[in-house]
Write a protein that holds these residues in place. Structure first.
Motif, PDB file in Angstrom:
ATOM      1  N   ILE A  10      60.742  -3.611 -10.425  1.00 32.70           N
ATOM      2  CA  ILE A  10      61.580  -3.061  -9.356  1.00 32.70           C
ATOM      3  C   ILE A  10      63.004  -2.972  -9.875  1.00 32.70           C
ATOM      4  CG2 ILE A  10      62.452  -3.391  -7.004  1.00 32.70           C
ATOM      5  CD1 ILE A  10      59.869  -4.996  -6.454  1.00 32.70           C
ATOM      6  N   ILE A  11      63.559  -1.761  -9.834  1.00 38.03           N
ATOM      7  CA  ILE A  11      64.894  -1.526 -10.388  1.00 38.03           C
ATOM      8  C   ILE A  11      65.861  -1.190  -9.257  1.00 38.03           C
ATOM      9  CG2 ILE A  11      66.274  -0.076 -11.934  1.00 38.03           C
ATOM     10  CD1 ILE A  11      63.661   0.484 -13.493  1.00 38.03           C
ATOM     11  N   ILE A  36      55.853  -9.358 -10.438  1.00 40.95           N
ATOM     12  CA  ILE A  36      57.020  -8.495 -10.247  1.00 40.95           C
ATOM     13  C   ILE A  36      58.098  -8.864 -11.254  1.00 40.95           C
ATOM     14  CG2 ILE A  36      58.968  -7.984  -8.702  1.00 40.95           C
ATOM     15  CD1 ILE A  36      57.080  -8.151  -6.353  1.00 40.95           C
ATOM     16  N   GLU A  37      58.677  -7.838 -11.844  1.00 40.09           N
ATOM     17  CA  GLU A  37      59.871  -7.994 -12.680  1.00 40.09           C
ATOM     18  C   GLU A  37      61.013  -7.321 -11.928  1.00 40.09           C
ATOM     19  OE1 GLU A  37      60.839  -7.089 -17.282  1.00 40.09           O
ATOM     20  OE2 GLU A  37      60.281  -5.323 -16.105  1.00 40.09           O
ATOM     21  N   TYR A  38      62.107  -8.062 -11.729  1.00 37.53           N
ATOM     22  CA  TYR A  38      63.230  -7.496 -10.969  1.00 37.53           C
ATOM     23  C   TYR A  38      64.409  -7.257 -11.904  1.00 37.53           C
ATOM     24  CZ  TYR A  38      66.383  -6.624  -7.035  1.00 37.53           C
ATOM     25  OH  TYR A  38      67.260  -6.037  -6.152  1.00 37.53           O
ATOM     26  N   ILE A  39      64.895  -6.017 -11.875  1.00 37.75           N
ATOM     27  CA  ILE A  39      65.997  -5.595 -12.744  1.00 37.75           C
ATOM     28  C   ILE A  39      67.121  -5.028 -11.883  1.00 37.75           C
ATOM     29  CG2 ILE A  39      66.688  -3.998 -14.590  1.00 37.75           C
ATOM     30  CD1 ILE A  39      63.701  -4.014 -15.475  1.00 37.75           C
ATOM     31  N   ILE A  40      68.326  -5.517 -12.087  1.00 41.84           N
ATOM     32  CA  ILE A  40      69.499  -4.959 -11.403  1.00 41.84           C
ATOM     33  C   ILE A  40      70.414  -4.336 -12.446  1.00 41.84           C
ATOM     34  CG2 ILE A  40      71.597  -5.494 -10.106  1.00 41.84           C
ATOM     35  CD1 ILE A  40      70.069  -7.552  -8.543  1.00 41.84           C
ATOM     36  N   ALA A  82      62.572  -2.070 -18.634  1.00 38.99           N
ATOM     37  CA  ALA A  82      61.424  -2.607 -17.902  1.00 38.99           C
ATOM     38  C   ALA A  82      60.213  -2.837 -18.798  1.00 38.99           C
ATOM     39  CB  ALA A  82      61.053  -1.657 -16.765  1.00 38.99           C
ATOM     40  N   SER A  83      59.423  -3.839 -18.415  1.00 39.53           N
ATOM     41  CA  SER A  83      58.169  -4.121 -19.122  1.00 39.53           C
ATOM     42  C   SER A  83      56.954  -3.945 -18.210  1.00 39.53           C
ATOM     43  CB  SER A  83      58.184  -5.548 -19.682  1.00 39.53           C
ATOM     44  OG  SER A  83      58.336  -6.497 -18.640  1.00 39.53           O
ATOM     45  N   GLY A  84      57.190  -3.561 -16.967  1.00 35.22           N
ATOM     46  CA  GLY A  84      56.097  -3.385 -16.030  1.00 35.22           C
ATOM     47  C   GLY A  84      55.326  -2.101 -16.272  1.00 35.22           C
ATOM     48  N   GLU A  85      54.067  -2.079 -15.826  1.00 34.36           N
ATOM     49  CA  GLU A  85      53.249  -0.872 -15.945  1.00 34.36           C
ATOM     50  C   GLU A  85      53.709   0.201 -14.946  1.00 34.36           C
ATOM     51  OE1 GLU A  85      48.824  -2.176 -16.642  1.00 34.36           O
ATOM     52  OE2 GLU A  85      49.935  -3.786 -15.660  1.00 34.36           O
TER      53      GLU A  85
END
Length: 373
Positions: A10-11, A36-40, A82-85
């Protein structure tokens, strides 16, 4: 092969968002889905945005704060990090409605492992008026040609597809998300899936929803449609004829210079209680004008079932069949047509078809404005 529990990045792109970003962050951190990977990605904010981000720093996977070329540049940075699919873009003005919405989307992906894109619905809210709209539908390529796209704050996109399509095109100031979805639907329409759940609350007033930028949105959207679908002649977002503009100007002049409500003709007829047929922006203006003049608003009427049950400034939206209840019609003296378009004749025909026991005075807001001297 796609994982049974796909990792979702989630960006959030932000710039000077100290008034809203904490709710955004909390809605992400509160999600029950574990992967979940959270990126700001912050654009070097000069207010208190980063102080708020730092409060949650140990729970956020990646934080970047540096100058950028705008929100789409920030999103592109996030995609490369990001590293998420799958990727979801959540604006700093927006927030998830429930703690399990990402889990619901991820569960759907388990069933549809060919999914390139999965999306749901959003609510759009103007917090200054409490005007709330339900937005979202099953989008086909034909719908996109009309200028309608999946709402990006409720959309999961496969990261490798975003990268393969070149990400967001920075030549577009406001409609780069529409450009990206045009490319996705053009190539992968059969792998784009709609889920009828409400994912996100979208605050109006951001770049793409600001009144002052609507002409840019329209121009950019038309340009994108012409680029990908040059034979498409559909007119998108048709504007209401200029007669509305002149009447709105007269209305404003009467309020500003003469302190005169458009309810004045109703007050002369001893009308004290009304319902407004319509629940868009014009209807809100009418309600506020009438409230200031002491006329009671018993409700808004709207044929759009997505609007039913919405509360705007403590007034509920009902189906027009609300009038079939005799106890309801006893409460009102008039129906005010508050349409932004020109649907008065259709509205009259619909009300006439109800054969109401009580004759109710019906009048358009346009006629009320014309009657003010």
């Amino acid at each position: 092969m796609m994982s049974n529990r796909p990792k979702i990045s989630i960006i959030t792109a932000c710039y000077n968002a100290e008034n809203t970003i904490e709710q955004t962050i909390q809605s992400v951190l509160g999600q029950t889905y574990e992967h979940i990977e959270y990126i700001i990605v912050d654009g070097a904010s000069t207010d208190g945005t980063m102080e708020i981000v730092e409060k949650y720093r140990n729970k956020i996977d990646v934080v970047v704060s540096e100058s950028d070329k705008g929100v789409y540049d920030a999103f592109n940075k996030g995609v490369h990090i990001a590293s998420g699919e799958y990727i979801m873009f959540l604006n700093a003005d927006d927030y998830f409605l429930e703690n399990d919405v990402i889990k619901q989307l991820a569960c759907f992906i388990k069933k549809k492992q060919d999914a390139v894109c999965v999306y749901g619905n959003i609510y759009m809210i103007n917090e200054s008026t409490d005007y709330k709209t339900k937005h979202g539908q099953n989008i086909s390529l034909d719908k996109l040609k009309e200028g309608i796209m999946p709402p990006h704050p409720a959309t999961l996109l496969l990261r490798e597809v975003i990268l393969a399509l070149g990400g967001f095109d920075l030549q577009y100031r406001i409609a780069a998300d529409f450009d990206l979805m045009a490319k996705v639907l053009q190539k992968y329409e059969k792998k784009v899936y709609y889920i009828p759940i409400f994912v996100t609350m979208f605050r109006l007033g951001g770049l793409s929803s600001n009144d002052s930028t609507q002409s840019i949105v329209l121009d950019e959207t038309r340009s994108i449609i012409n680029k990908y679908f040059p034979v498409n002649n559909t007119l998108i977002n048709q504007q209401v004829p200029d007669t509305n503009e002149s009447l709105l100007k007269k209305w404003l002049e009467q309020i500003t210079f003469h302190n005169k409500s458009i309810s004045y003709p109703l007050m002369e007829k001893k009308i004290k209680s009304v319902v407004i047929f319509g629940s868009e922006g014009i209807a809100l203006l009418i309600a506020q004008d009438f409230k200031n003049a002491g006329i009671q608003i018993k409700g808004y009427l709207d044929n759009n079932e997505r609007r039913h049950g919405i509360i705007m400034n403590n007034i509920e939206v009902y189906h027009p069949e609300w009038l079939l209840n005799t106890e309801n019609t006893k409460q009102i003296d008039a129906v005010i047509f508050g349409f932004q378009g020109f649907h008065e004749e259709a509205g009259k025909e619909q009300l006439n078809s109800y054969n109401l026991e009580k004759e109710i005075y019906c009048v358009s807001w346009r006629d009320l404005v014309r009657d003010i001297n």
